[in-house]
Enzyme design. Sequence first.
Site, short mmCIF file in Angstrom:
data_model
loop_
_atom_site.label_atom_id
_atom_site.label_comp_id
_atom_site.label_asym_id
_atom_site.label_seq_id
_atom_site.Cartn_x
_atom_site.Cartn_y
_atom_site.Cartn_z
N ALA A 47 29.51 39.36 39.07
CA ALA A 47 30.90 39.84 39.00
C ALA A 47 31.83 39.23 40.06
CB ALA A 47 30.89 41.37 39.06
N ASP A 67 28.56 45.37 37.57
CA ASP A 67 29.64 44.56 37.00
C ASP A 67 30.92 45.35 36.85
OD1 ASP A 67 27.03 43.19 36.04
OD2 ASP A 67 28.66 41.71 35.89
N ASN A 123 25.62 47.38 34.73
CA ASN A 123 24.95 46.25 35.39
C ASN A 123 24.02 45.61 34.35
OD1 ASN A 123 24.50 44.65 37.80
ND2 ASN A 123 22.43 45.49 37.82
N ARG A 176 34.49 36.35 29.70
CA ARG A 176 33.43 37.38 29.62
C ARG A 176 34.11 38.75 29.74
NH1 ARG A 176 28.13 36.56 33.12
NH2 ARG A 176 27.23 37.82 31.45
#
Length: 374
Positions: free
Chosen positions: A59, A264, A274, A102
């Site tokens: 991240a 994340d 995550n 993303r």
Amino acid sequence: MTSPPAPTAPPTLRWIGEGPNGTLELLDQTLLPGEVVALACRTDDDVFAAIRRLSVRGAPAIGVSAAYGLVLGVRDALAAGGSRADFDAALHASAEKLAASRPTAVNLFWALARCRRVLSLEPDLAPQDAAERLLAEARTIEEEDRAMCAAIGRNGADLLPDFPEPIDGPGGELGLLTHCNAGGLATAGDGTALSVLFEAHRRATAAGKRVRVYADETRPLLQGARLTAWELTRRGVPTTVLCDSAAASLLATGRVHAVVTGADRVAANGDAANKIGTFPLAVMAQRFGVPFYIAAPTSTFDRDLPRGADIPIEQRDADEVLNYGALRTAADGAEAYNPAFDVTPADLIAALITERGVIESPTADAVAEHLKTA
Ligand code: MRU
């Protein structure tokens, strides 16, 4: 016997060049640990592609890369010598493009919004000065990330179980289990979860004690086996890699004293997304009475999202599951379920560790209080 020094490798990311005409260089993580290759990004398309194929991942590293990507994204408009309005249009288009790379790590959107906000506050800057300002902001985000990693390391290590004498567990080691890669490869600094583990190892070594990090291999893309084990072994941390499915068996032996992962995106109520496989780890940790911690900077918190169920989860290519590397392993005709992340409910998290401190037994109120000073 001391181990030989690790061969040098380029940093996870760096801006090469003095001004906005530079290049973003990334360490291509798709090739690690076999090949250590730097990847030069000269356009925002290059950065978009690098994020999407996970040449840069994790991240915070995605956020920092996207900030530099914006600098590359305004370059053509700058060269064309247009107006500030042309520059702003290019900035907008580049931010929209990078935001589509993303969906889950909120640091991506956070960094893009931060860079755009800074420029919107200075509408009178000429394009060249605006580009310099953009680069300065990207550099600041990178610097801050490095400092956040260090603070998370200290805050997390303070929280870990102290070493009883002798520590209960085979080999007298403090055993720490992690999942995916939340290390230097995922940030501009030493990592989030791994920063905690590096600091625990440093303190233990200074006290003549031992830490062992257990790294889940992290199917399907093996960030644990390829990346976390690479980082840990290069820094002399005793490392054991296990199949994800071996975690319960390992926890049952009593060798693990804490589980620490990154995130994340953390929702306003403390639920945390995550890497896929983190949620079952939290369930297992509860079963065995082992504390489960999430380490993440406040830039990973999404205060606009009330619950983890609202976090967008990236679905990735079926081939990642149906193949093992280049080898087809699944029977022809089989389909794949391949979410890249799962969400761990806050009630399974013993504490969220940030650069500001620790949120024990996270709740919406505790998270809001923690973020108040932002
Ligand atoms: O798909 P990835 O490799 O980008 O997933 C990364 C993770 O899940 C990390 O644990 C998370 O981003 C935290 S990185 C400090």
